[in-house]
Write a protein that holds these residues in place. Structure first.
Motif: not given
Length: 281
Positions: A217-221, A244-247, A253-256, A261-266
């Protein structure tokens, strides 16, 4: 065990014992847990000397209540460290000793890393982090310094700090330590009730679900998926979930292909803010 409260005394001591020896450094704000101890263990393995700092740094708090309530457990911390190794050098300075009556942050630019996620939510936080670390690095002059990946954005910022300030310290990132239920170990966990501490296991469970969901799925989804998951857990308030891009830490926005990539949560529970992250590979 050597414990120092004044930077001048620590510097004199290190000057007398460090000739030709590698110094490992673990900066903390205390309320130590197994994650901190794992950083110390790695430093002990890789360096002849290991320094641990315990200092609740006021300039990295943008919330006065959070600063006042931050757990301070010095006696317990010293006991844990002593059981691990009596060779660890502990630095527990006062605010006046570190800031010399001028408790203010300097301004730092981290090539945009500071403008994402925690930087958006906590204005001035990374200026405070940069301020205290430049002071501590100057005092300790470590060969290597160790940071946990739970604060992944901070880890990337510290790497950028030493690069831009020409600080001759290698920054080592270490894996997240988790409680048995999956909750990322954090000093702030000490403020949670037992029920909330158990319920907070859902954070990592949702992150793992999001990682699988993101594959197709996409980032937005995926972001919408996480938001919907938290709707089933009304005791939590989701502040943000970002991929977000780890670096660069820029939002994906669109997977490359071949980018990490890393998912960040608060999230908040019982008015206590918890953060976590997961590789989205």
């Amino acid at each position: 065990m050597n414990i120092f409260n004044k930077k001048s005394e620590l510097k004199d001591f290190l000057n007398s014992v460090s000739k030709g020896k590698k110094i490992g450094f673990v900066p903390t704000m205390g309320a130590l847990h197994k994650g901190h101890l794992s950083l110390l263990e790695k430093s002990l393995q890789e360096n002849e000397l290991t320094v641990l700092s315990i200092f609740v740094n006021p300039t990295q708090f943008n919330n006065l209540e959070d600063l006042e309530k931050y757990p301070r457990t010095l006696e317990k911390d010293i006991d844990l460290v002593q059981k691990l190794s009596e060779s660890i050098i502990v630095f527990n300075p006062s605010i006046d000793d570190i800031y010399e009556g001028n408790t203010k942050s300097s301004n730092f630019v981290y090539d945009g890393l500071e403008n994402q996620m925690e930087g958006k939510q906590r204005p001035g936080h990374f200026d405070g982090v940069g301020t205290i670390l430049t002071k501590l690095f100057e005092i300790v002059k470590p060969f290597q310094a160790y940071f946990g990946e739970k604060d992944f954005q901070q880890l990337q910022i510290v790497k950028k700090l030493v690069e831009k300030q020409n600080i001759l310290t290698k920054i080592i990132g270490c894996p997240i330590f988790r409680e048995d239920n999956g909750l990322a170990m954090s000093s702030r966990n000490e403020r949670l009730s037992q029920n909330a501490r158990e319920e907070a296991s859902i954070i990592y469970k949702i992150l793992k679900k999001a990682k699988l969901f993101f594959e197709n799925h996409s980032t937005e989804e995926t972001i919408d998926f996480v938001k919907n998951e938290f709707l089933n857990h009304p005791n939590f308030e989701l502040e943000y979930f970002e991929i977000a891009d780890e670096e660069t830490l820029l939002p994906c926005k669109n997977k490359v292909e071949n980018k990490n990539y890393r998912g960040f949560i608060a999230v908040f529970i019982e008015n206590i803010r918890l953060i976590d992250n997961i590789s989205m590979k």
